[in-house]
Scaffold this motif. Structure first.
Motif, PDB file in Angstrom:
ATOM      1  N   GLU A 901       0.845  -1.190   0.000  1.00  0.00           N
ATOM      2  CA  GLU A 901       0.000   0.000   0.000  1.00  0.00           C
ATOM      3  C   GLU A 901       0.892   1.255   0.000  1.00  0.00           C
ATOM      4  N   GLY A 902       0.488   2.247  -0.784  1.00  0.00           N
ATOM      5  CA  GLY A 902       1.303   3.448  -0.947  1.00  0.00           C
ATOM      6  C   GLY A 902       2.075   3.442  -2.254  1.00  0.00           C
ATOM      7  N   LEU A 903       2.196   2.253  -2.843  1.00  0.00           N
ATOM      8  CA  LEU A 903       2.818   2.119  -4.158  1.00  0.00           C
ATOM      9  C   LEU A 903       1.787   1.596  -5.139  1.00  0.00           C
ATOM     10  N   ALA A 904       1.843   2.067  -6.349  1.00  0.00           N
ATOM     11  CA  ALA A 904       0.913   1.636  -7.387  1.00  0.00           C
ATOM     12  C   ALA A 904       1.693   1.065  -8.550  1.00  0.00           C
ATOM     13  N   ALA A 905       1.146  -0.015  -9.134  1.00  0.00           N
ATOM     14  CA  ALA A 905       1.800  -0.662 -10.271  1.00  0.00           C
ATOM     15  C   ALA A 905       1.482   0.076 -11.562  1.00  0.00           C
ATOM     16  N   ASP A 926       6.745 -14.137 -20.825  1.00  0.00           N
ATOM     17  CA  ASP A 926       5.644 -15.104 -21.028  1.00  0.00           C
ATOM     18  C   ASP A 926       5.242 -15.781 -19.735  1.00  0.00           C
ATOM     19  N   HIS A 927       6.113 -15.768 -18.733  1.00  0.00           N
ATOM     20  CA  HIS A 927       5.859 -16.544 -17.517  1.00  0.00           C
ATOM     21  C   HIS A 927       5.543 -15.670 -16.308  1.00  0.00           C
ATOM     22  N   TRP A 928       5.306 -14.395 -16.523  1.00  0.00           N
ATOM     23  CA  TRP A 928       4.878 -13.546 -15.405  1.00  0.00           C
ATOM     24  C   TRP A 928       4.047 -12.398 -15.939  1.00  0.00           C
ATOM     25  N   SER A 929       3.245 -11.812 -15.050  1.00  0.00           N
ATOM     26  CA  SER A 929       2.376 -10.706 -15.456  1.00  0.00           C
ATOM     27  C   SER A 929       2.183  -9.761 -14.283  1.00  0.00           C
ATOM     28  N   LEU A 930       1.949  -8.486 -14.605  1.00  0.00           N
ATOM     29  CA  LEU A 930       1.706  -7.460 -13.589  1.00  0.00           C
ATOM     30  C   LEU A 930       0.379  -6.798 -13.906  1.00  0.00           C
ATOM     31  N   SER A 931      -0.512  -6.794 -12.932  1.00  0.00           N
ATOM     32  CA  SER A 931      -1.834  -6.203 -13.145  1.00  0.00           C
ATOM     33  C   SER A 931      -1.874  -4.785 -12.606  1.00  0.00           C
ATOM     34  N   GLY A 932      -2.883  -4.035 -13.055  1.00  0.00           N
ATOM     35  CA  GLY A 932      -3.061  -2.679 -12.561  1.00  0.00           C
ATOM     36  C   GLY A 932      -3.414  -2.641 -11.094  1.00  0.00           C
ATOM     37  N   ALA A 933      -3.898  -3.740 -10.568  1.00  0.00           N
ATOM     38  CA  ALA A 933      -4.243  -3.817  -9.140  1.00  0.00           C
ATOM     39  C   ALA A 933      -3.012  -4.016  -8.270  1.00  0.00           C
ATOM     40  N   GLY A 934      -1.857  -4.204  -8.894  1.00  0.00           N
ATOM     41  CA  GLY A 934      -0.626  -4.320  -8.122  1.00  0.00           C
ATOM     42  C   GLY A 934      -0.235  -5.734  -7.795  1.00  0.00           C
ATOM     43  N   ARG A 948      14.365 -20.527  -5.530  1.00  0.00           N
ATOM     44  CA  ARG A 948      14.401 -19.106  -5.179  1.00  0.00           C
ATOM     45  C   ARG A 948      13.861 -18.282  -6.344  1.00  0.00           C
ATOM     46  N   ILE A 949      13.074 -17.268  -6.011  1.00  0.00           N
ATOM     47  CA  ILE A 949      12.529 -16.342  -6.998  1.00  0.00           C
ATOM     48  C   ILE A 949      12.854 -14.920  -6.526  1.00  0.00           C
ATOM     49  N   THR A 950      13.421 -14.115  -7.430  1.00  0.00           N
ATOM     50  CA  THR A 950      13.697 -12.705  -7.093  1.00  0.00           C
ATOM     51  C   THR A 950      12.990 -11.811  -8.098  1.00  0.00           C
ATOM     52  N   VAL A 951      12.511 -10.664  -7.588  1.00  0.00           N
ATOM     53  CA  VAL A 951      11.808  -9.696  -8.420  1.00  0.00           C
ATOM     54  C   VAL A 951      12.396  -8.313  -8.133  1.00  0.00           C
ATOM     55  N   ALA A 952      12.643  -7.548  -9.214  1.00  0.00           N
ATOM     56  CA  ALA A 952      13.119  -6.170  -9.074  1.00  0.00           C
ATOM     57  C   ALA A 952      12.178  -5.248  -9.831  1.00  0.00           C
ATOM     58  N   PHE A 953      11.644  -4.247  -9.114  1.00  0.00           N
ATOM     59  CA  PHE A 953      10.789  -3.229  -9.727  1.00  0.00           C
ATOM     60  C   PHE A 953      11.634  -1.956  -9.902  1.00  0.00           C
ATOM     61  N   THR A 954      11.856  -1.537 -11.157  1.00  0.00           N
ATOM     62  CA  THR A 954      12.649  -0.322 -11.428  1.00  0.00           C
ATOM     63  C   THR A 954      12.016   0.437 -12.586  1.00  0.00           C
ATOM     64  N   ARG A 955      12.636   1.542 -12.983  1.00  0.00           N
ATOM     65  CA  ARG A 955      12.309   2.305 -14.184  1.00  0.00           C
ATOM     66  C   ARG A 955      10.835   2.683 -14.300  1.00  0.00           C
ATOM     67  N   GLY A 956      10.272   3.067 -13.184  1.00  0.00           N
ATOM     68  CA  GLY A 956       8.904   3.564 -13.216  1.00  0.00           C
ATOM     69  C   GLY A 956       7.840   2.483 -13.280  1.00  0.00           C
ATOM     70  N   SER A 957       8.200   1.217 -13.043  1.00  0.00           N
ATOM     71  CA  SER A 957       7.185   0.155 -13.057  1.00  0.00           C
ATOM     72  C   SER A 957       6.285   0.230 -11.843  1.00  0.00           C
ATOM     73  N   ILE A 958       6.738   0.923 -10.801  1.00  0.00           N
ATOM     74  CA  ILE A 958       5.885   1.255  -9.666  1.00  0.00           C
ATOM     75  C   ILE A 958       6.059   2.738  -9.383  1.00  0.00           C
ATOM     76  N   VAL A 959       5.044   3.340  -8.781  1.00  0.00           N
ATOM     77  CA  VAL A 959       5.100   4.761  -8.480  1.00  0.00           C
ATOM     78  C   VAL A 959       4.459   4.993  -7.120  1.00  0.00           C
ATOM     79  N   GLY A 960       5.017   5.939  -6.359  1.00  0.00           N
ATOM     80  CA  GLY A 960       4.486   6.222  -5.041  1.00  0.00           C
ATOM     81  C   GLY A 960       3.306   7.170  -5.094  1.00  0.00           C
ATOM     82  N   THR A 961       2.405   7.004  -4.166  1.00  0.00           N
ATOM     83  CA  THR A 961       1.305   7.946  -4.051  1.00  0.00           C
ATOM     84  C   THR A 961       1.822   9.269  -3.497  1.00  0.00           C
ATOM     85  N   ASP A 962       1.009  10.314  -3.639  1.00  0.00           N
ATOM     86  CA  ASP A 962       1.418  11.620  -3.109  1.00  0.00           C
ATOM     87  C   ASP A 962       1.676  11.550  -1.613  1.00  0.00           C
ATOM     88  N   GLY A 963       0.834  10.809  -0.924  1.00  0.00           N
ATOM     89  CA  GLY A 963       0.993  10.707   0.519  1.00  0.00           C
ATOM     90  C   GLY A 963       2.286  10.026   0.911  1.00  0.00           C
TER      91      GLY A 963
END
Length: 1007
Positions: A901-905, A926-934, A948-963
């Motif tokens: 919460e506080g971050l949007a996809a 092909d083996h992963w997906s990101l929805s607008g619901a986060g 083991r599975i690792t995920v990196a969110f960079t380059r504007g793939s997530i954005v913070g809310t104003d709050g």
């Protein structure tokens, strides 16, 4: 030189006098057959000079005669006795005053019949009036001297000081009759002597081998239109023309950093081997490195313009009195010693110039020189170009002294040399004579350097962990050397929230163009030498750091004093942390000069008043501001000023100690698992000062491993510890820093164990924590306690640096390397004693804890770890690490990550901004997906699943809310809320056999 010209003109005048009998009719007077040559054509030769011409239509009656000698063809009226004009007019000049001879051909009427007559005469050196440089007198003695009688002629000599400084001889209003008889001049021959009977020399040839032209101008009584003729010769043998310039430097008070009169002289012998030395065409005068212009001159200095200085030859100067900076004197054969003044001037293309004027005997000499102080060293180079072709034996320039004097001596003891590169008119090679002087403290060779700087600092509030305004005052004694390097250390624990300020980019800082958003304070400096130093005020900005500094403090100081405007002086001062004490150090390397003007710092007052930027220590013991100075001559000095925070009894101390085994495969007894200790605490609490950890008895220490491979102190300082000495890793989080500190842990030999303590002494352990521009080292003592051989680690004298999280991890067993610990019991099946921890804060608070060992192998659910950063920016970053459940033998088939919460996809950016890896291999889209619901859903291909599975969110793939961004920014600028922003991360997993689990953790988000 002028005397020779006068002599020649005098002879011509006499001839004119004889030819001045006016005819009854006007004719067109003309000049023909002119010649003007020396007997010896060598450049600089002291040769007889022969001049001759004939007059056409002499009946037109010559009235005025002007002879312009070639540039550089000179006579020396000082070489012989001067005859008084009264004695000349009665033919009573002494023989030693004779400097030449003449023969004049005239026509006179005898019984009405024109008769030609050649009349011989003598040329004398005549004493001139005060407003003339020289005069020549001619006595013409007709044969028999019965009818006509002697003719006496005065020739005035003028220097062409409005042009080339050559000589001009003028005779006006020549008589047209003598003894009642008309006289007409038909021709003239004149010789001016090179050598004189007294052994001196009178005439000298030019010292350049360019054509030398004599111009003869005549005017008649019958016509108002003058006629002109010329005759030329070319000097020879310039390749053998002597040239021997010399240099002299004199200073009144030869002590360091002193404003005192300086005299700089260029000298030459008059003759070498019977020839005059070549005239100087160009002189480049270099004062010694260290001899500089005096900044204290500027406040009262006025600059003289070319218009105020006036044109060449004009004796009137309208320069402001405040532009007078010195005096000049040069010795010339024609004029003797010519005194003059030196003004400081400026022109559009020449910002610093010397305007020199000398006046004597009606002659005005004006010279302009360009002053070019070296931008970096301040060394003064003065260029005199296209100098007049006149001889001098000495040219001496003296600069004024006193508090507003022009020149300052070098700042340290030693021998200092200057030079003059002089180029001759002869075309021969330039020569560079040198001169030197000795600077000492007592003026007699003794040198007693000292550096006794003082420093004082005051915070507007001393409340521990409070903020306020810092006033810093650094001074040096006037008798000390100029500083070259400064190192100012703030009291331990007094720090700045550097990453709460938008830092000024280096490119802007270097040109004095930092934005106001980067401002953190103001600065006042006092610079210069003597009793009247200059005060300069500027602004303090925070700029980006370097590979070795966390940031830089930029001092932007406009340098405009009086008419001197050098622009903005921008000085970078790296901001670093002490490697072992964490103190803030601000260092400065001062240039010798800024755009040619020296920067002898006398006092520096700095105010850091940016709101919520500074943070007081969390300890209230006596501390100090400290300064170290290295002077320009290498002399060192130090000073300190007291400081103490207050109100430490109001600070809280709530640390939490956690010990764990993070290897999910380490469980069974007698293994060598990795061992980690983590200390967390609120950022607003007092910092740690002392930590002692007695490791649980379940983790038996291996003394052999903890004693094998020791990093020596020199290796540790050089950051060159051998790999075999590395036994672990560490990390730390500070609310003041943007990046997590990480680094290795070494066994080292950096301390002396406390005597008489029970147990077995082991090496020290050194933790090296690094981030961009930061390297911090924490040293702890290891020993085996007598209590069942438990390992005790004791870190004392920890730096007063706010840390919210500190992790120290020892390696487990590795191939070829035994681990430091052996677990003597099953980590999941047995109960065992906890570790013992004792912590002391900088404020004196204490905490005793018994953390229980937490083993990853014994945890339920998937192992999830996460990190987030950049929450205050428009492009936050987040990483998620998912491992299979340690107690399960089955791999993962599917994982779902719910963005906190506080971050949007932003699914549209997922292709370039999301990276998913399975057991280290990148997984295709092909083996992963990101929805607008986060929700990020990962599907593991194949039948083997994933450990083991690792995920990196960079380059504007997530954005913070104003709050969220607002909260992060607040915590960047306000330490009271500077603990990380806590995010809740939820991960759901599905194993190959279908078992599902959900894990929720708290992630520390960095602003």
């Amino acid at each position: 030189m002028l005397a020779a010209a006068l002599t020649m003109v005098g002879t011509l005048a006499m001839v004119s006098t004889f030819g001045a009998v006016a005819p009854t009719h006007a004719y067109a007077l003309g000049l023909t057959g002119a010649s003007a040559t020396p007997a010896d054509s060598r450049a600089g030769a002291h040769s007889d000079f022969n001049l001759a011409f004939s007059v056409t239509n002499p009946a037109d009656n010559l009235r005025d005669l002007t002879v312009d000698l070639p540039t550089g063809l000179l006579g020396n009226p000082m070489a012989t006795t001067r005859c008084a004009e009264a004695d000349l007019n009665r033919d009573a000049c002494p023989a030693e005053a004779a400097v030449g001879t003449t023969t004049t051909s005239v026509t006179i009427p005898v019984l009405g019949i024109p008769v030609g007559l050649d009349i011989s005469g003598t040329v004398y050196n005549v004493a001139p009036p005060a407003n003339e440089p020289a005069r020549l007198g001619i006595v013409l003695r007709p044969p028999g001297n019965v009818v006509l009688g002697n003719v006496y002629i005065i020739a005035k000599v003028k220097v062409r000081d409005d042009a080339d400084y050559g000589l001009e001889t003028i005779i006006n209003n020549l008589p047209r009759s003598q003894a009642g008889l008309s006289i007409q001049i038909r021709a003239l021959k004149l010789t001016l002597n090179g050598a004189l009977p007294n052994g001196n020399t009178f005439m000298v040839n030019p010292t350049t081998c360019a054509p030398a032209t004599t111009k003869i101008t005549a005017d008649s009584y019958a016509s108002s239109k003058p006629v002109t003729t010329t005759a030329s010769f070319t000097p020879t043998a310039c390749d053998s023309e002597p040239f021997a310039p010399g240099m002299e430097i004199g200073i009144d008070q030869p002590t360091p950093d002193t404003i005192t009169p300086h005299a700089i002289g260029l000298s030459q012998p008059a003759d070498i081997g019977g020839r005059a030395v070549a005239h100087v065409k160009k002189a480049v005068v270099r004062l010694p490195v260290g001899t500089t212009l005096n900044p204290s001159l500027a406040p009262t200095l006025a600059l003289c313009s070319d218009a105020q200085f006036g044109p060449q030859g004009n004796p009137t100067v309208k320069c402001p009195a405040a532009s007078l900076v010195g005096h000049v004197a040069f010795d010339n054969p024609l004029l003797g010693t010519v005194p003059g003044d030196v003004y400081f001037g400026r022109s559009p293309n020449d910002p610093y110039r010397l305007l020199i004027i000398g006046r004597k005997s009606g002659v005005t000499v004006k010279i302009k020189a360009s002053v070019r102080p070296d931008d970096d060293t301040g060394q003064i180079t003065t260029i005199f170009d296209n100098l007049p072709q006149v001889p001098f034996t000495k040219f001496n320039l003296t600069f004024n002294g006193g508090p507003r004097g022009v020149v300052v001596t070098p700042p340290a003891c030693g021998t200092y040399g200057g030079s003059i590169t002089a180029t001759p008119y002869s075309g021969g090679p330039a020569q560079t004579p040198t001169a030197s002087f000795v600077i000492s403290d007592d003026g007699h060779g003794g040198c007693f350097p000292k550096e006794t700087p003082t420093i004082a600092g005051r915070m507007s509030s001393t409340q521990a962990l409070g903020g306020g305004t810092l006033d810093l005052d650094l001074q040096r004694d006037v008798a000390s050397r100029r500083p070259k390097r400064l190192d100012v250390a703030l009291p331990p624990g007094l720090v700045g929230k550097v990453f709460s300020v938008p830092m000024c980019p280096t490119a802007k800082a270097q040109v004095g163009a930092c934005p106001s958003t980067s401002r953190i304070g103001s600065v006042t400096t006092v610079v210069g030498s003597g009793p009247l130093p200059v005060t300069l005020r500027g602004t303090v900005y925070l700029g980006t750091g370097t590979a070795t500094s966390i940031a830089r403090i930029w001092l932007d100081i406009p340098v405009k004093v009086g008419p001197i405007d050098l622009g903005t002086f921008a000085l970078a001062n790296p901001l670093t942390l002490g490697k072992t004490d964490g103190r803030v150090h601000v260092t400065a390397t001062l240039p010798d000069a800024f755009k040619g003007f020296p920067l002898g710092l006398r006092r520096l007052q700095m105010t850091i008043d940016r709101m919520d930027f500074l943070l007081n220590p969390s300890g209230c013991d006596a501390r100090s501001f400290d300064v170290g100075v290295v002077a320009v001559d290498g002399t060192r000095g130090a000073g300190s000023g007291p400081f103490a925070a207050s109100g430490c009894d109001k600070l809280r101390f709530r640390p939490q100690v956690h010990t764990s085994i993070e290897d999910p495969d380490s469980k069974a007894a007698n293994g060598q698992p990795p061992f980690q200790t983590e200390i967390t605490k609120p950022a607003t609490d007092a910092a740690l000062a002392d930590v002692t950890l007695l490791v649980s008895a379940a983790m038996q220490a291996n003394p052999a491993t903890l004693s094998d491979g020791i990093c020596q102190p020199a290796q540790l300082v050089a950051d060159a510890c051998p790999p075999a000495t590395r036994v672990g890793t560490a990390s730390a989080v500070s609310p003041l820093l943007r990046d997590r500190l990480t680094g290795p842990v070494y066994l080292s030999d950096v301390g002396t164990p406390a005597p008489d303590e029970p147990g077995v002494e082991l090496p020290y352990v050194s933790v090296v924590l690094k981030a961009p521009g930061i390297s911090l080292r924490l040293d702890g003592q290891l020993r085996l306690s007598p209590e069942a051989g438990r390992l005790e680690a004791h870190f004392t004298n920890l730096p007063d640096v706010p840390l919210s999280d500190f992790k120290l991890g020892f390696y487990g067993g590795r191939p070829g390397h035994a681990g430091p610990f052996t677990n003597v019991v099953d980590l999941c099946a047995a109960e065992f004693a906890p570790s013992d921890a004792a912590l002391v804060s900088q404020a004196g608070g204490r905490s005793v804890q018994q953390p229980v060992l937490d083993a990853a192998a014994c945890r339920q659910g998937a192992l999830v770890a996460g990190a987030a950063s950049g929450l205050a920016s428009s492009r936050p970053r987040m990483s998620v690490d998912i491992g299979r459940e340690p107690s399960s033998a089955h791999a993962l088939r599917r994982a779902t990550v719910v963005v906190p919460e506080g971050l949007a996809a932003r699914p549209s950016r997922a292709g370039s901004g999301v990276v998913v890896r399975v057991d280290g291999r990148r997984l295709s889209r092909d083996h992963w997906s990101l929805s607008g619901a986060g929700k990020l859903v990962v599907r593991v291909p194949g039948k083997g699943g994933a450990q083991r599975i690792t995920v990196a969110f960079t380059r504007g793939s997530i954005v913070g809310t104003d709050g969220l961004r607002a909260r992060a920014r607040t915590r960047m600028s306000d330490l009271s809320g500077a603990r990380p922003v806590v995010l809740k991360l939820s991960v759901s997993t599905t194993e190959l056999k279908g078992k599902r689990a959900r894990t929720t953790i708290e992630v520390d988000g960095r602003p």
